[in-house]
Design a protein around this motif. Structure first.
Motif, short mmCIF file in Angstrom:
data_model
loop_
_atom_site.label_atom_id
_atom_site.label_comp_id
_atom_site.label_asym_id
_atom_site.label_seq_id
_atom_site.Cartn_x
_atom_site.Cartn_y
_atom_site.Cartn_z
N SER A 112 0.61 -1.29 0.08
CA SER A 112 0.03 -0.14 -0.08
C SER A 112 0.74 1.12 -0.11
N VAL A 113 0.68 2.07 -0.80
CA VAL A 113 1.31 3.61 -0.87
C VAL A 113 1.05 4.44 0.17
N PRO A 114 -0.45 4.54 0.56
CA PRO A 114 -0.78 5.11 1.81
C PRO A 114 -0.19 4.85 2.77
N ALA A 115 -0.19 3.44 3.20
CA ALA A 115 0.48 2.83 4.23
C ALA A 115 1.86 3.29 4.51
N TRP A 116 2.62 2.86 3.39
CA TRP A 116 4.01 3.33 3.18
C TRP A 116 4.12 4.80 3.80
N CYS A 117 3.26 5.73 3.28
CA CYS A 117 3.93 7.36 3.54
C CYS A 117 3.14 7.46 4.92
N ALA A 118 2.15 6.84 5.39
CA ALA A 118 1.97 7.32 7.03
C ALA A 118 2.77 6.79 7.85
N GLY A 119 3.40 5.31 7.26
CA GLY A 119 4.90 4.93 8.15
C GLY A 119 5.73 5.70 8.08
N PHE A 120 6.13 6.42 7.02
CA PHE A 120 7.22 7.33 6.85
C PHE A 120 6.99 8.54 7.92
N LEU A 121 5.67 9.14 7.94
CA LEU A 121 5.49 10.28 8.65
C LEU A 121 5.79 9.75 10.17
N LEU A 122 5.36 8.64 10.65
CA LEU A 122 5.18 8.30 11.82
C LEU A 122 6.75 8.15 12.32
N GLY A 123 7.65 7.58 11.24
CA GLY A 123 8.92 7.59 11.52
C GLY A 123 9.61 9.18 11.79
N THR A 124 9.30 9.93 11.12
CA THR A 124 9.67 11.11 11.48
C THR A 124 9.44 11.86 12.81
N THR A 125 8.62 11.01 13.44
CA THR A 125 8.25 11.82 14.98
C THR A 125 9.15 11.18 15.98
N LEU A 126 10.07 10.28 15.54
CA LEU A 126 11.00 9.85 16.57
C LEU A 126 12.09 10.67 16.59
N ASP A 127 12.38 11.55 15.77
CA ASP A 127 13.59 12.61 15.82
C ASP A 127 12.90 14.09 15.35
N LYS A 128 12.12 14.44 16.40
CA LYS A 128 11.32 15.52 15.87
C LYS A 128 12.11 16.81 15.69
N PRO A 129 12.83 17.36 16.49
CA PRO A 129 13.69 18.55 15.94
C PRO A 129 14.35 18.65 14.76
N GLN A 130 14.85 17.37 14.22
CA GLN A 130 15.65 17.36 12.99
C GLN A 130 14.46 17.43 12.04
N TRP A 131 13.41 16.74 11.96
CA TRP A 131 12.57 16.59 10.80
C TRP A 131 11.63 18.00 10.84
N ALA A 132 11.59 18.81 12.03
CA ALA A 132 10.54 19.93 12.00
C ALA A 132 11.57 20.99 11.23
N ALA A 133 12.85 21.01 11.69
CA ALA A 133 13.85 21.77 10.85
C ALA A 133 13.83 21.74 9.45
N LEU A 134 13.99 20.29 8.96
CA LEU A 134 13.78 20.14 7.55
C LEU A 134 12.42 20.56 6.88
N GLY A 135 11.33 20.29 7.65
CA GLY A 135 10.03 20.75 7.05
C GLY A 135 10.01 22.29 7.03
N VAL A 136 10.91 23.05 7.63
CA VAL A 136 10.78 24.42 7.44
C VAL A 136 11.51 24.75 6.23
N SER A 137 12.99 24.35 6.44
CA SER A 137 13.92 24.47 5.31
C SER A 137 13.50 24.07 3.97
N HIS A 138 13.06 22.75 3.94
CA HIS A 138 12.64 22.29 2.47
C HIS A 138 11.32 21.52 2.39
#
Length: 227
Positions: A112-138
């Protein structure tokens, strides 16, 4: 414990086996399936901060809360071994040959494509500061996953465009953080998997954004080197 190298990719039969194990009645539908797991582990492997299995495995068993641990048994032990082996392979793959990356859903419609992407986004929550900064810059790096995780239709123009953007985004994110991982490994004395050339402050950023290094990843790299 399997005697196979931890960096050996799972076979098609092992993917199917893992999917069956994660769907066991004892897990009551709380566990990820393989599609979600691979997206999740892709984000975990991309993170410039190493995330130990003890931090991510609970989410495999309980994708909603990451708290419930299954009773120990042969099936859960086998699923854990396969998941950790796949994680180890993802880490090596993104370090050594990131340009060949492709998500599992490109291998067949059973994933499943949606499940894969939902899993990816969940994985970003394990290192929130880094991913939040990336979300702002890119922000465009994360846009394909955000769109597809909630997509109800995958055959419209927007979904197809987002699907075309997943692999380039993974490769770009990996490049954006390659220097940070290199600096962390060098600082800790760990073995460096690949050399990352030094980037001048007025050079194009190593992440591929097209911006000057000093206007893009320089501050994040400096903070990583200082830790």
């Amino acid at each position: 414990m399997s005697s196979i190298s931890t960096t050996t990719p799972l076979s098609d039969d092992e993917y199917a086996e893992l999917d069956t194990l994660l769907a066991a009645p004892a897990l009551a539908g709380r566990a990820m399936d393989v599609s979600m797991l691979e997206g999740f582990l892709t984000a975990v492997a991309l993170s410039p901060n190493a995330i130990a299995p003890a931090s991510w495995l609970p989410w495999v068993w309980d994708k909603a809360a990451g708290k419930a641990a299954p009773e120990a048994g042969e099936d859960t032990e086998r699923a854990s071994v396969l998941a950790q082996r796949h994680h180890a392979y993802m880490v090596e793959w993104l370090a050594k040959d990131p340009d060949s990356f492709e998500p599992i859903y490109e291998c067949g419609p059973e994933w499943s494509v949606p499940a894969w992407c939902a899993g990816f986004l969940l994985g970003t929550t394990l290192d929130k500061p880094q991913w939040a900064a990336l979300g702002v810059s890119h922000p465009h790096y994360l846009a394909p996953f955000q769109h597809l995780a909630t997509a109800s239709e995958l055959d419209d123009e927007a979904a197809e465009k987002a699907m075309d953007g997943v692999t380039p985004s993974v490769i770009a994110i990996n490049a954006a953080w390659a220097r940070q991982r290199h600096l962390k490994q060098s600082h800790s004395g760990a073995t460096v998997l690949r050399e990352v050339p030094k980037t001048g402050r007025n050079d194009p950023c190593h992440c591929g954004s097209g911006r000057k290094y000093k206007k893009c990843c320089a501050d994040a790299d400096a903070a990583t080197a200082a830790n």
